[in-house]
Design an enzyme around this catalytic site. Structure first.
Site, mmCIF file in Angstrom:
data_model
loop_
_atom_site.group_PDB
_atom_site.id
_atom_site.type_symbol
_atom_site.label_atom_id
_atom_site.label_comp_id
_atom_site.label_asym_id
_atom_site.label_seq_id
_atom_site.Cartn_x
_atom_site.Cartn_y
_atom_site.Cartn_z
ATOM 1 N N HIS A 272 37.609 -30.237 -16.504
ATOM 2 C CA HIS A 272 38.262 -29.553 -17.738
ATOM 3 C C HIS A 272 38.094 -28.944 -19.080
ATOM 4 O O HIS A 272 38.428 -27.629 -19.347
ATOM 5 C CB HIS A 272 38.546 -31.383 -18.836
ATOM 6 C CG HIS A 272 39.219 -32.270 -17.855
ATOM 7 N ND1 HIS A 272 40.100 -32.266 -17.475
ATOM 8 C CD2 HIS A 272 39.150 -33.654 -17.628
ATOM 9 C CE1 HIS A 272 40.958 -33.237 -16.440
ATOM 10 N NE2 HIS A 272 40.141 -34.051 -16.993
ATOM 11 N N ASP A 323 44.182 -34.156 -10.981
ATOM 12 C CA ASP A 323 43.227 -35.384 -11.689
ATOM 13 C C ASP A 323 44.307 -37.006 -11.560
ATOM 14 O O ASP A 323 44.009 -37.319 -10.345
ATOM 15 C CB ASP A 323 43.142 -34.592 -12.963
ATOM 16 C CG ASP A 323 42.297 -35.709 -13.846
ATOM 17 O OD1 ASP A 323 42.058 -36.454 -13.156
ATOM 18 O OD2 ASP A 323 42.169 -35.015 -14.994
#
Length: 447
Positions: A272, A323
């Site tokens: 991220h 993800d």
């Protein structure tokens, strides 16, 4: 005694060789590896033909397989990452090794349909209800390993250390009842369990720090030391709240804390990396820490837009991941990296097609532990993804720019180590949609 597999030849209308497309390419394969690459040649008798543009196999550098059960189930109440997490925990509460195997098998098969040949599974759902270990302490990890084998993809199991429930200005909070399933109690217990796992032909064992929220600072270096020689991943600054709590309690940003504790470096991937200061970018880039962008998740959870061009320019290699699998389309993830950069910068071409394909195909030691995968060249693993150039989405496109127009629906054929896993857009397991429904719907019954 090992019997050598017969030699194969695959003829490609176009193939990505080096940093661009070549036409009329023959790829020789034996024992799962590329033996020869010829360009500008006609197909010969006995060649298998691959349509469209043939790309190296894709690496999904960040997956939570059980999150696939959340797709299309979290859009009716608004909220934030933290309210979304409540439903994620509800799914985690219901899974056991058998149901996890079924869900992960279908999830990995869906990834294969999109051209993924290697999955980096950020694995923290370790134990039974209340944190009670299964008779096999790695039962959930073994379910993931079996699921990848069944789906025909390689797996890097990023076994995750998770010790605290969260972080506030007053310090770390206790685990809740669901988080207890994630924890081994301390770093010694985590390392002891991970040591029971070992690499295989299609498996690499890596490590992960869930986040600075879930692993107190004194324990960060313990995990980094135990992970020596393996890929090490960590969620980093996904939410402003994480930064605020870290600043209030530790007096520094999460990135600075990881740097201070020896976590950053060329063997580490920060996932991220959305809310960073200029100093954070310099620390990550200067240490050559890889960064994994997950733009569909970052958009779905209203996380924000990460400074990925700035990180690349500072020295951080870029990878991509799906993800929580709001989509299972690595081509779309790569395209979103560029699209989000355009929105933030007001400029096109922040990442070239070559750079985006590099992010899509990074399998190496630092990221996932497969340095012999990720390009079409002699000696490399024979991972080939044929993307059609005649679909409504791709027709008329320059083959050199296919990464910016194609999607999972355009993937025709996928070879993993020379073995066809997807042919004509169909996975060898058959109806993947039916597999997903069978695995997911029981998890929501009665909710």
């Amino acid at each position: 005694m090992t019997v050598a597999s017969p030699a194969q030849t695959w003829w490609c209308e176009h193939a990505w060789i080096g940093e661009g497309p070549a036409s009329r390419v023959r790829v020789g394969v034996r024992d799962g590896r590329i033996t020869a690459v010829e360009t500008g040649v006609d197909a010969a008798p006995g060649d298998e033909r691959l349509p469209g543009m043939v790309l190296p196999g894709f690496a999904n550098a960040h997956s939570h397989a059980f999150h696939r059960a959340l797709r299309g189930r979290t859009h009716d109440r608004g909220g934030t990452f933290w309210t979304w997490r409540e439903r994620m925990y509800a799914v985690a509460r219901r899974l056991d090794p058998d149901s996890y195997l079924a869900l992960a098998r279908a999830t990995y098969a869906e990834m294969a349909l999109a051209g993924v040949v290697t999955v980096g599974e950020f694995h923290y759902l370790h134990h039974g209800p209340g944190g009670t270990p299964y008779a096999d302490p790695n039962a959930m990890g073994h379910a993931l390993t079996q699921a990848a084998t069944d789906a025909g993809v390689r797996l890097t199991l990023l076994d995750t250390c998770y010790l605290a429930g969260g972080l506030t200005a007053a310090g770390h909070t206790p685990l809740d009842e669901v988080q207890a399933r994630f924890s081994d109690g301390d770093t010694a217990g985590w390392a002891e369990r991970v040591d029971l796992l070992s690499d295989g032909e299609s498996l690499r064992i890596g490590a992960a720090i869930h986040s600075v929220r879930a692993v107190p600072a004194p324990r960060l270096s313990h995990v980094a030391t135990a992970a020596s020689g393996r890929p090490l991943h960590v969620h980093l600054s996904e939410q402003p709240q994480e930064n605020e709590a870290c600043l209030a309690f530790y007096g520094c940003t999460p990135t600075a804390l990881l740097a201070e504790r020896g976590v950053l470096g060329a063997a580490t991937t920060a996932v991220h990396a959305t809310h960073l200061t200029e100093q954070d970018v310099a620390l990550l880039g200067g240490s050559h820490t890889t960064v994994c962008a997950c733009p569909s998740t970052e958009a779905d959870l209203a996380d924000g837009i990460g400074p990925f061009r700035a990180l690349r320019d500072a020295g951080s290699p870029l990878t991509v991941g799906s993800d929580q699998h709001v989509i299972a389309d690595l081509l779309a993830e790569a395209r979103l990296v560029e699209c989000h950069e355009r929105l933030a910068a007001g400029e096109r071409g922040r990442f070239t097609p070559v750079a985006l394909l590099g992010a899509l195909t990074t399998h190496g030691h630092a990221a996932l532990g497969w340095p012999d995968a990720g390009c079409i060249a002699p000696g490399q693993r024979a991972d080939l993804v044929a993307v059609r150039l005649d679909s409504p989405r791709t027709a008329g496109s320059d083959p050199a720019q296919v990464v910016l127009v194609a999607g999972a629906a355009d993937v025709d054929t996928v070879l993993v180590g020379g073995v066809p896993v997807v042919t004509g857009g169909v996975h060898r397991l058959g109806d993947v949609g039916a597999l997903l429904r069978a695995a997911i719907e029981p998890l929501w019954s009665g909710t």
